[in-house]
Structures are given as C-alpha cells and as structure tokens.
Design an enzyme around this catalytic site. Structure first.
Site, mmCIF file in Angstrom:
data_model
loop_
_atom_site.group_PDB
_atom_site.id
_atom_site.type_symbol
_atom_site.label_atom_id
_atom_site.label_comp_id
_atom_site.label_asym_id
_atom_site.label_seq_id
_atom_site.Cartn_x
_atom_site.Cartn_y
_atom_site.Cartn_z
ATOM 1 N N GLY A 1 -1.377 36.628 -5.547
ATOM 2 C CA GLY A 1 -1.194 36.274 -6.760
ATOM 3 C C GLY A 1 0.000 37.257 -7.487
ATOM 4 N N GLN B 1 1.282 37.454 -14.182
ATOM 5 C CA GLN B 1 1.269 38.420 -15.210
ATOM 6 C C GLN B 1 1.113 39.955 -14.723
ATOM 7 O OE1 GLN B 1 -1.423 38.434 -18.749
ATOM 8 N NE2 GLN B 1 -0.071 39.830 -20.097
ATOM 9 N N ASP C 1 2.133 34.642 -3.062
ATOM 10 C CA ASP C 1 1.551 33.901 -4.127
ATOM 11 C C ASP C 1 2.019 32.554 -3.706
ATOM 12 O OD1 ASP C 1 1.512 34.434 -7.403
ATOM 13 O OD2 ASP C 1 1.424 32.238 -6.797
ATOM 14 N N ILE C 2 1.027 31.719 -4.248
ATOM 15 C CA ILE C 2 1.074 30.053 -4.179
ATOM 16 C C ILE C 2 2.608 29.596 -4.664
ATOM 17 C CG2 ILE C 2 -0.204 29.401 -6.057
ATOM 18 C CD1 ILE C 2 -1.647 27.312 -3.836
ATOM 19 N N TYR D 1 -15.134 30.882 -15.235
ATOM 20 C CA TYR D 1 -14.296 32.133 -14.673
ATOM 21 C C TYR D 1 -15.316 33.273 -14.810
ATOM 22 C CZ TYR D 1 -10.641 35.799 -15.530
ATOM 23 O OH TYR D 1 -9.879 36.944 -15.662
ATOM 24 N N LYS E 1 -16.184 35.989 -11.704
ATOM 25 C CA LYS E 1 -16.113 37.391 -11.818
ATOM 26 C C LYS E 1 -17.212 38.111 -11.608
ATOM 27 C CE LYS E 1 -11.839 37.676 -12.570
ATOM 28 N NZ LYS E 1 -11.000 37.890 -11.438
#
Ligand code: NAD
Ligand code: AKB
Length: 312
Positions: A8, A12, A34-35, A139, A143
C-alpha cells in the site's frame, strides 16, 4: 529492522512511510509495493503487488530477503461502505497473506488499526485502550478482526506483529484514499486554493487527529521499541489532538482570516463519525514505548498552510 517491504506504498501513509524508512535504513533496503503504478518518488525500488495474491506476496518478501513488512494496503471506511465485499477481501485477505509469509520467513509486521475499530457502544470520551469494540462499518469489523489475528499470530506462532490505532491523519503529500476523516485534509487544500470549504460532517463533530510526521515517527518508534516493554504490542491507541470542523476552521482563520466554511452533511459519513470516539486515551502507548506527539492543532495548521502554499 534492516530489509523492509511496504504494501500500500502509494497511499496517504505509505508514500511518506517509504521516504522515512529509506532515509533511516537506506534506499535499497526498502521495497515499495502497491496495486497502483508508482509515483516518481517510489523509484527505483517499486513493484506492483496485489496483497490478495498470496503467492505474489510470498515471492516478493522472499526475493527481497525482507525481515520486516509494513503492511499498509487497505480499503478505508467510506470506500468500504460502498464496497463491503472488496473491503473484507483486501483488508482480511491481505493481512492473512502477510502474516502467513511473516511466519514462513521470520519477518516482523507493522500494520495499523484505527479509531474505526470502536463503535457506538464504546465509551466515547475517553475511550480506554482495552474496551468494548463493536464497530458498525465493515472497515471497523476488519480492523477488530485484524487486531485479534495479529495477537493470535504472536501468541500462537511468535510472529512479532505490532500496530497502532491511528486517528484521522492529516497530511500534504498524498491525498487520503476514501475515509471519513478526509474532511480534515480537504479543508486545508481548499482553504489555500479557494479560501472556502464545504464540509460533509456537521460543525461540532469531534474526532481524534494526528499530523502525518508524528504518525510516521511514532510507527517506526513502536517497531524499534524493546519487546520486553510491550504489554500490548499491537493495536495501541495513538492520538495527538481532538478537532471539530469548527475548530479546524478557527485555526485556519489565524492564517487566512477570510476563510469560510459551509456544511452539506453526508448522512453516511456523519453516521460513521458519530459511531467513533470523541477522544481516545493513549496512555498505554505513552507508557510502553514513550509515544509523544510533537504537533498540536496550531503547529500542524501553520505547517500545512506553509507546505501547501509552497506547492503553488
Ligand atoms: P490509502 O487508501 O491512502 O492507501 C491504501 C493503499 O492501498 C492505496 O495506495 C491502494 O492502492 C492500496 N491497495 C488497495 N488495495 C490493494 C491491494 N489489493 N493490494 C495492494 N495494495 C492495495 O490508505 P492510508 O491512509 O495510506 O492507510 C494505510 C493504513 O493506515 C490502512 O491500514 C488504514 O486502515 C490505516 N489508517 C489510516 C488512517 C488515515 O487517516 N489515513 C487512519 C487510521 C488507520
Ligand atoms: C477513515 O476515515 O476511514 C480513516 C480512519 C480513521 O481509519 N481515516
């Protein structure tokens, strides 16, 4: 930590984590993946990698001879509600693949959880380190499950999996990727570009936030912390400040007096924000690995505006 793979890496957090890790451990030591295709700053050590592809994750970690994986690939809260199946596949499938290769290759793992791991039944102010976790987003569900999976891989197999619960992160290098706290970044970009911002959360919505330099430094400090000091190891509450759209606007007006804010509330993201803490208690991080933020709202705002103006 000497040879590191970052997943990733175009995101950000990843885009700034790679720079920080390379300046500390060396350019060639840190392989960014990363993709998405790389930005210029990632070259030369960048490879395309889909974290849901277990064989590819394993091959890249082995070929780089990595001893540490910074696993940052994820789908965040707002984007996750638009595509819950994809969020589960990437967030859980990716983490499982990373933990499995860490077990096989003897790697340490850093992977962030989030304030999204809490939900409407969590005590919101302050939110303790160890408390009720019944989030209402997919999400958040990934987590919480991810936190438990990291604990399991450490307890059962000895994989050194560490992590924090980041609050909303504010930064000026790479735009955020589809979260509920994105307003706290957008407001600065719009203030500098246009002098006004229309916020998708209501004026008094209070959430924990942190400036990216603190998040990056703190994450590396956790990975370098002496293991015998870590009682929790994984999922540390970590915060620097509590903000509302109104307090952000007031801080910006110290530098841009004519700045104006309007509100056009998005019920989906407002509902998510209302289910998250107003203030998390990060005493465990402060006691177990000396976590200490450097930026508050005023100093972050000053730096954000200087940085964004210097790009024009
Ligand atoms: P981001 O959306 O900006 O970046 C995530 C990156 O993951 C993107 O570059 C994306 O291309 C990549 N990605 C998506 N699917 C992938 C796949 N299948 N394989 C490989 N890469 C894939 O997110 P971020 O803000 O950089 O978040 C990094 C981590 O920090 C995540 O675990 C996130 O949950 C956590 N976190 C972030 C914040 C925040 O405010 N930014 C707050 C709390 C926690
Ligand atoms: C989001 O809003 O989804 C993220 C987070 C707090 O995890 N920024």
């Amino acid at each position: 930590m000497s040879r590191i793979v970052v997943t990733g890496a175009a995101g950000q957090v990843g885009s700034e984590m790679v720079t920080a890790l390379r300046s500390r451990y060396g350019q060639e030591a840190v392989l960014a993946t990363d993709i998405k295709p790389p930005s210029a700053v990632m070259q030369p050590a960048f490879l395309l990698l889909d974290v849901t592809d277990a064989a590819a994750v394993s091959e890249i970690v082995r070929e780089h001879e990595a001893d540490t994986i910074f696993h940052l690939a994820a789908i965040l809260s707002a984007r996750g509600e638009a595509a819950p199946q994809a969020a589960w596949a990437v967030n859980m499938g990716g983490l499982y693949n990373v933990l499995e290769v860490a077990l096989q290759e003897g790697c340490s793992v850093f992977t962030p959880s989030s304030i999204a791991a809490f939900g409407p039944s969590t005590p919101p102010d302050p939110t303790p380190q160890d408390t009720i976790q019944r989030p209402s987003t997919v999400y958040g569900v990934t987590k919480v499950a991810g936190e438990l999976l990291c604990d399991y891989y450490f307890d059962r197999f000895g994989v050194d999996a560490r992590g924090v619960r980041y609050p909303g992160l504010i930064s000026h290098v790479t735009l955020p990727g589809g979260g509920t706290t994105d307003f706290a970044v957008e407001i600065y970009y719009e203030a500098v570009a246009n002098g006004r911002y229309t916020c998708f959360l209501g004026p008094e919505t209070q959430l924990d936030m942190m400036y990216m330099p603190d998040a990056i430094r703190g994450s590396i400090e956790l990975m370098e912390a002496a293991p015998d000091r870590l009682i929790h190891r994984n999922a540390f509450n970590m915060t620097a400040m509590q903000v509302t759209p109104e307090s952000l606007a007031a801080a910006i007006r110290e530098h841009i007096p004519d700045f104006s804010i309007a509100y056009d509330v998005d019920p989906v993201r407002q509902g998510i924000a209302d289910s998250w803490p107003r203030r998390i208690d990060d005493t465990a991080a402060r006691e177990e690995w000396d976590w200490q933020p450097e930026y508050d709202l005023a100093s972050m705002t000053e730096d954000m505006i200087v940085q964004l103006r210097s790009r024009d």
